[in-house]
Write an enzyme that holds these catalytic residues in place. Structure first.
Site, PDB file in Angstrom:
ATOM      1  N   THR A 128      44.339  45.079  54.292  1.00  0.00           N
ATOM      2  CA  THR A 128      45.004  43.766  54.342  1.00  0.00           C
ATOM      3  C   THR A 128      46.515  44.019  54.350  1.00  0.00           C
ATOM      4  O   THR A 128      47.179  43.830  53.345  1.00  0.00           O
ATOM      5  CB  THR A 128      44.625  42.897  53.120  1.00  0.00           C
ATOM      6  OG1 THR A 128      44.840  43.659  51.921  1.00  0.00           O
ATOM      7  CG2 THR A 128      43.189  42.448  53.174  1.00  0.00           C
TER       8      THR A 128
ATOM      9  N   CYS B 296      50.189  49.803  49.182  1.00  0.00           N
ATOM     10  CA  CYS B 296      49.666  48.794  48.250  1.00  0.00           C
ATOM     11  C   CYS B 296      50.742  48.031  47.498  1.00  0.00           C
ATOM     12  O   CYS B 296      50.924  46.845  47.728  1.00  0.00           O
ATOM     13  CB  CYS B 296      48.704  49.464  47.272  1.00  0.00           C
ATOM     14  SG  CYS B 296      47.342  50.278  48.100  1.00  0.00           S
TER      15      CYS B 296
ATOM     16  N   PHE C 165      53.894  55.329  34.215  1.00  0.00           N
ATOM     17  CA  PHE C 165      54.588  54.446  35.165  1.00  0.00           C
ATOM     18  C   PHE C 165      55.991  54.078  34.700  1.00  0.00           C
ATOM     19  O   PHE C 165      56.519  53.030  35.033  1.00  0.00           O
ATOM     20  CB  PHE C 165      53.737  53.199  35.490  1.00  0.00           C
ATOM     21  CG  PHE C 165      52.864  53.443  36.692  1.00  0.00           C
ATOM     22  CD1 PHE C 165      51.844  54.370  36.640  1.00  0.00           C
ATOM     23  CD2 PHE C 165      53.100  52.796  37.893  1.00  0.00           C
ATOM     24  CE1 PHE C 165      51.064  54.647  37.749  1.00  0.00           C
ATOM     25  CE2 PHE C 165      52.337  53.068  39.017  1.00  0.00           C
ATOM     26  CZ  PHE C 165      51.317  53.995  38.933  1.00  0.00           C
TER      27      PHE C 165
HETATM   28  C1  UGA Z   1      48.284  51.704  43.473  1.00  0.00           C
HETATM   29  C2  UGA Z   1      47.714  51.407  42.094  1.00  0.00           C
HETATM   30  O1  UGA Z   1      48.211  52.362  41.151  1.00  0.00           O
HETATM   31  C3  UGA Z   1      46.189  51.489  42.124  1.00  0.00           C
HETATM   32  O2  UGA Z   1      45.648  51.137  40.846  1.00  0.00           O
HETATM   33  C4  UGA Z   1      45.681  50.503  43.183  1.00  0.00           C
HETATM   34  O3  UGA Z   1      44.257  50.561  43.291  1.00  0.00           O
HETATM   35  C5  UGA Z   1      46.288  50.875  44.545  1.00  0.00           C
HETATM   36  O4  UGA Z   1      47.721  50.804  44.446  1.00  0.00           O
HETATM   37  C6  UGA Z   1      45.770  49.892  45.549  1.00  0.00           C
HETATM   38  O5  UGA Z   1      46.116  48.710  45.431  1.00  0.00           O
HETATM   39  O6  UGA Z   1      44.954  50.260  46.379  1.00  0.00           O
HETATM   40  P1  UGA Z   1      48.710  53.948  44.877  1.00  0.00           P
HETATM   41  O7  UGA Z   1      49.394  53.066  45.890  1.00  0.00           O
HETATM   42  O8  UGA Z   1      47.737  54.977  45.332  1.00  0.00           O
HETATM   43  O9  UGA Z   1      47.939  53.045  43.800  1.00  0.00           O
HETATM   44  O10 UGA Z   1      49.875  54.730  44.125  1.00  0.00           O
HETATM   45  P2  UGA Z   1      50.549  54.731  42.684  1.00  0.00           P
HETATM   46  O11 UGA Z   1      50.115  55.918  41.937  1.00  0.00           O
HETATM   47  O12 UGA Z   1      50.408  53.405  42.016  1.00  0.00           O
HETATM   48  O13 UGA Z   1      52.078  54.947  43.093  1.00  0.00           O
HETATM   49  C7  UGA Z   1      52.757  53.934  43.842  1.00  0.00           C
HETATM   50  C8  UGA Z   1      54.202  54.305  44.042  1.00  0.00           C
HETATM   51  O14 UGA Z   1      54.921  54.199  42.818  1.00  0.00           O
HETATM   52  C9  UGA Z   1      54.449  55.727  44.550  1.00  0.00           C
HETATM   53  O15 UGA Z   1      55.436  55.680  45.553  1.00  0.00           O
HETATM   54  C10 UGA Z   1      54.940  56.453  43.311  1.00  0.00           C
HETATM   55  O16 UGA Z   1      55.775  57.519  43.622  1.00  0.00           O
HETATM   56  C11 UGA Z   1      55.693  55.353  42.595  1.00  0.00           C
HETATM   57  N1  UGA Z   1      55.836  55.539  41.139  1.00  0.00           N
HETATM   58  C12 UGA Z   1      54.740  55.589  40.360  1.00  0.00           C
HETATM   59  C13 UGA Z   1      57.101  55.618  40.579  1.00  0.00           C
HETATM   60  O17 UGA Z   1      58.127  55.579  41.281  1.00  0.00           O
HETATM   61  N2  UGA Z   1      57.223  55.768  39.220  1.00  0.00           N
HETATM   62  C14 UGA Z   1      56.152  55.812  38.413  1.00  0.00           C
HETATM   63  O18 UGA Z   1      56.334  55.931  37.181  1.00  0.00           O
HETATM   64  C15 UGA Z   1      54.878  55.737  38.991  1.00  0.00           C
END
Ligand code: UGA
Length: 437
Positions: free
Chosen positions: A85, A264, A253
């Site tokens: 989506t 996402c 996070f």
């Molecule tokens: C995210 C959610 O964490 C999942 O629970 C959800 O299922 C998924 O989206 C989805 O909607 O399908 P994801 O996109 O795989 O998962 O990645 P994340 O681990 O959440 O990281 C997202 C972004 O945030 C990355 O660019 C990461 O580098 C950044 N991030 C994460 C930070 O800059 N700081 C943090 O402390 C954590």
């Protein structure tokens, strides 16, 4: 059980393989022939740790097949909708074209007592609309909303051992007939004590968007603190450690850096705001606009810091960007902050080389004008500045003494705050973190 999984991208391919691992007989269906050809040969069409091994393992059992033919869904009692989506072009809302197409293609194949299970992230209200379509087609079939919370890079483990299951059913009741059927699907993880919540359809849809909005807010909160730390000469990593020790806050996070990207969080918070507007509740989510703005500001800030690191001008400066994926252990470059920064630097006149262990093919499709080099040693050769923008382990492990021999100027910007500044400075490097002195 016989299960069909419609949509074999990051979500569906993993879900199909994991359902087969749980003992079910699964058919994965997608309109993309090349994806189906790869999956049929037990090869994931994207990089996800341990997925290839799992595909080989479950395909050997004969319980997992892939096809482009939707009629293969006939005979399955549970049909998972796992299509994407994305954000609509030029708008904040979610594009539901793929969900609508998947459901209409599936409808002629459903029979009484079948359960259609939505896993895609959708604007609240979508499930009720789809439930109506299902009941018009087959009054004795059901639609359930069962949001997925897997993280890329941990997708297999997150699917087999989730934190919780949420089942949204039309009446919100535990004794809804679809609840028992989904319990059978997830019998193995439920037996290990995984919590399971039954709700009505809109609550289940909102759980997903609320969770992603909270995560995005947490990241932007710490990045806002990073801005303040920079202004005040404080260290955001120590601040995060200290506030994270409070159980109510938690350290996860709270990694300040170049911000969130991926397929996402960015599009989900925007779609959530758009949907709130449609519902007349836009004020409730205006804070997400700020969350988005803080996040996008990180990218601009890094370009400014890179300019400082290069002595005030980016023109003609050779900059090597370490990392292209939106996060480590993924080859996904959708809305990758690393790549968006690399492209900005190039636009502002620097000569950018991007390296990444897994994401270069996808990155080159997105930004063909950038220069890509797989080998790290070659990529950093003669660089005027290095920017660590995706924290792959191999970049965290770089030896500052060894690396100094390759670069033209020992300057590094640590966009994820994962390096030890003292170690790099001791090796003669000019080190800049984000929100650190
Ligand atoms: C995210 C959610 O964490 C999942 O629970 C959800 O299922 C998924 O989206 C989805 O909607 O399908 P994801 O996109 O795989 O998962 O990645 P994340 O681990 O959440 O990281 C997202 C972004 O945030 C990355 O660019 C990461 O580098 C950044 N991030 C994460 C930070 O800059 N700081 C943090 O402390 C954590």
């Amino acid at each position: 059980m016989r299960i069909s999984v419609i949509g074999c991208g990051y979500l569906g391919a993993v879900h199909a393989a994991c359902m087969a691992k749980l003992g079910h007989e699964v058919v994965g269906i997608d309109v993309d022939e090349s994806k189906i050809a790869a999956l049929s040969a037990a090869q994931a069409p994207f990089y996800e740790p341990s997925l290839d091994d799992l595909l080989v393992e479950v395909q050997a059992t004969g319980r997992l097949t892939f096809t482009t033919d939707m009629s293969a869904a006939a005979g399955s009692s549970v049909h998972f909708i796992c299509v994407g989506t994305p954000q609509k072009k030029g708008e904040n809302g979610a594009d539901l074209t793929y969900v609508d197409a998947a459901v209409s293609a599936l409808l002629p194949h459903i029979r009484e007592n079948d359960v259609v299970v939505g896993k895609s992230t959708v604007p609240v209200g979508t499930a009720s609309r789809l439930a109506l379509l299902v009941s018009e087609q087959e009054p004795l079939a059901h639609l359930v909303w069962n949001p997925e919370f897997l993280r890329e890079g941990h997708a297999v483990a997150d699917t087999l051992h989730p934190d919780r299951f949420v089942y949204g059913v039309s009446d919100g009741n535990e004794d809804h007939p679809a609840v028992g059927i989904l319990d059978e699907v997830y019998a193995a993880p439920l037996a290990t004590g995984t919590p399971r919540l039954v709700s009505d359809l809109p609550t289940a849809e909102l759980v997903k968007t609320a969770a992603n909005s909270f995560l995005a807010t947490k990241i932007s909160f710490i990045n806002a603190m990073a801005e303040l730390c920079e202004a005040a000469g404080a260290d955001v990593t120590q601040l995060a450690d200290a506030i994270g020790m409070d159980d109510r806050i938690g350290r996860k996070f709270l990694h300040a850096g170049i911000g969130f990207g991926g397929g996402c969080l960015p599009k989900d918070i925007r779609a959530f705001m758009a949907r709130a507007g449609e519902l007349g509740a836009d004020q409730a989510l205006t804070f997400l606009r700020e969350v988005d703005a803080i996040n996008m500001r990180r990218r601009t800030r890094v370009v400014e810091l890179a300019r400082e690191l290069c002595g005030g001008s980016l023109l003609g400066k050779r900059i090597t960007v370490l990392g292209a994926a939106f996060k480590p252990e993924s080859d996904d470059v959708r809305d990758s902050p690393a790549l968006s920064i690399a492209a900005q630097l190039q636009l502002q006149g620097s000569v950018v080389t991007v390296t990444d262990p897994k994401a270069l093919t996808n990155a080159a499709k997105r930004f063909p004008e950038l220069h890509y080099q797989k080998d790290t040693d070659r990529a950093v050769k003669n660089a005027d500045a290095l920017l660590l923008l995706t924290e792959w382990q191999e970049y965290r492990d770089l030896d500052p003494y060894e690396l100094a021999g390759f670069v033209a100027s020992s300057s590094i910007l640590d966009g994820r705050n994962v390096l030890d500044p003292a170690k790099w400075r001791a090796a003669g490097w000019t080190y800049r973190g984000l929100g650190r002195p």
